[in-house]
Design an enzyme around this catalytic site. Structure first.
Site, PDB file in Angstrom:
ATOM      1  N   GLY A 144     -21.921 -67.013  45.214  1.00  0.00           N
ATOM      2  CA  GLY A 144     -20.736 -67.755  45.257  1.00  0.00           C
ATOM      3  C   GLY A 144     -20.705 -68.870  46.208  1.00  0.00           C
ATOM      4  O   GLY A 144     -21.298 -69.691  46.819  1.00  0.00           O
ATOM      5  N   GLY A 186     -21.239 -68.002  49.463  1.00  0.00           N
ATOM      6  CA  GLY A 186     -22.429 -67.493  50.591  1.00  0.00           C
ATOM      7  C   GLY A 186     -23.307 -68.683  50.008  1.00  0.00           C
ATOM      8  O   GLY A 186     -24.584 -69.364  50.891  1.00  0.00           O
ATOM      9  N   LEU A 203     -23.989 -53.222  52.337  1.00  0.00           N
ATOM     10  CA  LEU A 203     -22.559 -53.417  53.103  1.00  0.00           C
ATOM     11  C   LEU A 203     -21.829 -51.980  52.927  1.00  0.00           C
ATOM     12  O   LEU A 203     -21.012 -51.616  54.132  1.00  0.00           O
ATOM     13  CB  LEU A 203     -21.527 -54.250  52.962  1.00  0.00           C
ATOM     14  CG  LEU A 203     -22.120 -55.759  54.617  1.00  0.00           C
ATOM     15  CD1 LEU A 203     -21.123 -57.084  53.732  1.00  0.00           C
ATOM     16  CD2 LEU A 203     -22.427 -56.034  55.557  1.00  0.00           C
ATOM     17  N   ASN A 252     -19.925 -63.381  55.198  1.00  0.00           N
ATOM     18  CA  ASN A 252     -19.280 -64.097  54.023  1.00  0.00           C
ATOM     19  C   ASN A 252     -18.812 -62.801  52.425  1.00  0.00           C
ATOM     20  O   ASN A 252     -18.180 -63.284  51.674  1.00  0.00           O
ATOM     21  CB  ASN A 252     -20.436 -65.201  53.429  1.00  0.00           C
ATOM     22  CG  ASN A 252     -19.814 -65.288  52.446  1.00  0.00           C
ATOM     23  OD1 ASN A 252     -19.441 -66.513  52.035  1.00  0.00           O
ATOM     24  ND2 ASN A 252     -20.833 -65.130  51.381  1.00  0.00           N
ATOM     25  N   SER A 286      -8.776 -64.091  54.267  1.00  0.00           N
ATOM     26  CA  SER A 286      -8.422 -64.822  53.081  1.00  0.00           C
ATOM     27  C   SER A 286      -6.886 -64.777  52.879  1.00  0.00           C
ATOM     28  O   SER A 286      -6.340 -63.946  53.637  1.00  0.00           O
ATOM     29  CB  SER A 286      -9.034 -63.311  51.621  1.00  0.00           C
ATOM     30  OG  SER A 286      -7.526 -63.864  50.684  1.00  0.00           O
ATOM     31  N   TYR A 320      -2.503 -46.028  46.613  1.00  0.00           N
ATOM     32  CA  TYR A 320      -3.756 -46.401  46.778  1.00  0.00           C
ATOM     33  C   TYR A 320      -3.343 -48.501  45.601  1.00  0.00           C
ATOM     34  O   TYR A 320      -2.962 -48.463  44.007  1.00  0.00           O
ATOM     35  CB  TYR A 320      -4.831 -46.246  46.061  1.00  0.00           C
ATOM     36  CG  TYR A 320      -6.021 -47.871  45.968  1.00  0.00           C
ATOM     37  CD1 TYR A 320      -6.719 -48.235  46.687  1.00  0.00           C
ATOM     38  CD2 TYR A 320      -6.404 -48.305  44.528  1.00  0.00           C
ATOM     39  CE1 TYR A 320      -7.610 -49.283  46.394  1.00  0.00           C
ATOM     40  CE2 TYR A 320      -6.572 -49.271  44.327  1.00  0.00           C
ATOM     41  CZ  TYR A 320      -8.300 -49.777  45.080  1.00  0.00           C
ATOM     42  OH  TYR A 320      -8.507 -50.525  45.122  1.00  0.00           O
TER      43      TYR A 320
END
Ligand SMILES: NC(=O)c1ccc[n+]([C@@H]2O[C@H](COP(=O)([O-])OP(=O)(O)OC[C@H]3O[C@@H](n4cnc5c(N)ncnc54)[C@H](OP(=O)(O)O)[C@@H]3O)[C@@H](O)[C@H]2O)c1
Length: 308
Positions: free
Chosen positions: A43, A45, A87, A113, A161, A183
């Site tokens: 995408g 990145g 991450l 990103n 965003s 949630y």
């Protein structure tokens, strides 16, 4: 070019909704600069890495695995150097920080990103809701681990965003970062993106008085792998609406590349950008107490993670 683009003009920067990453860097030489981009294999990145390298930058491209990073970097050329950085795995983030540090480079920009969106069911890692951990905590560890390697005029760019507005009314639910209470896929994505924005604001505050900057961006709405968890009908709708309302990937990558590399914003810090111009975020994104608290809570979470 989408239909919507025809009605959207350019902003004070001279760029706008329809500008592409190549257009916002046209005529710039990034020779001698080193820029780290997370989520370089897909995408926005991938496009950001390609265009930054095209303009002469050395790009450190991170992906969840070294293999993914290697494949993406190989497609871009010798200026792209692959690193693994999962991450949601603190040991992987720490190993990435160490690997970058070992290289001895001075970073001219870090573009945070990578991201995941709207996980259908609650998932947790180390007791924290997975979108908050991946999108915010992982990047918090990466950036704070590399901060002393940031050039004197280095820039940190956080991919937030427009969906940060979907965060809970109270902003960040510090008393339920596990997401165990109510949630919702979008509420928790929104919370993680508000966290990206608040992190940029607090980092900017901490960098005040230096030439280093930290900003957050909304890239626009673009059909990428980010929508992998969207239900089939929504994906179909996206596919149909794309030519009318959505940005292309090259338009989506423009704002992060602009904020990371364009000389016009060298002195801008603590701002929220959309369509390559300063934009208005939700009111509590400008709450310094909320941003400071997020930083402190994030530090405490990281301090409690295994394997330190
Ligand atoms: N597309 C949009 O409309 C839109 C709108 C607003 C904001 N954004 C933001 O823009 C950023 C880029 O999104 P995109 O649209 O380019 O999405 P994408 O195509 O799905 O790319 C996301 C990247 O993040 C990586 N990633 C996901 N989880 C990770 C993890 N745990 N560790 C390391 N890397 C991980 C992905 O790796 P894998 O390929 O291995 O999963 C991929 O490289 C995101 O932060 C997103 O929130 C996008």
């Amino acid at each position: 070019m989408s239909l919507y683009q025809l009605f959207k003009g350019k902003g004070p920067s001279g760029f706008g909704y329809g500008s592409t990453a190549e257009e916002v860097t046209e005529g710039l030489s990034l020779e001698g600069r080193t820029i780290l981009v997370t989520g370089c294999n897909s995408g926005l990145g991938l496009e950001a890495m390609r265009v930054l390298a095209l303009r002469g930058a050395r790009v450190l491209g991170t992906a969840r695995t070294l293999e993914k990073a290697q494949a993406a970097c190989a497609a871009v050329g010798r200026q792209a150097v692959p690193f693994a950085c999962e991450l949601s795995d603190p040991s992987s983030v720490r190993a990435c920080v160490e690997a970058v540090r070992r290289g001895g480079v001075r970073l001219d920009a870090i573009i945070c990103n990578a991201g995941i969106m709207a996980l259908p069911k609650l998932e947790q890692v180390h007791g924290i809701e997975l979108q908050f951990f991946t999108n915010h905590i992982g990047h918090f560890m990466l950036v704070t681990g590399l901060l002393d390697r940031l050039a004197d005029d280095g820039r940190v760019v956080m991919l937030s965003s427009g969906a940060h507005t979907m965060a809970p009314r109270e902003g960040i639910r510090f008393d339920d970062l596990a997401g165990a209470r109510g949630y919702t896929p979008w509420g928790h994505y929104g919370q993680s993106k508000l966290a990206n924005l608040l992190f940029a604001k607090e980092l900017a505050r901490r960098l005040a008085g230096t030439r280093r900057t930290a900003n957050a961006v909304h890239p626009g709405v673009i059909r990428t792998n980010l929508g992998r968890h969207m239900p089939g009908f929504a994906d179909l709708l996206f596919g149909l609406a794309g030519p009318l309302f959505l940005k292309s990937v090259s338009q989506g990558a423009a704002t992060e590349v602009y904020v990371a590399a364009h000389p016009a914003v060298a002195g801008t810090s603590g701002a929220y950008f959309a369509d390559c111009n300063v934009a208005k975020a939700r009111a509590d994104a400008d709450d310094p107490a909320l941003a400071r608290r997020l930083w402190e809570v994030s530090e405490a979470i990281v301090a409690g993670l295994p394997g330190r």
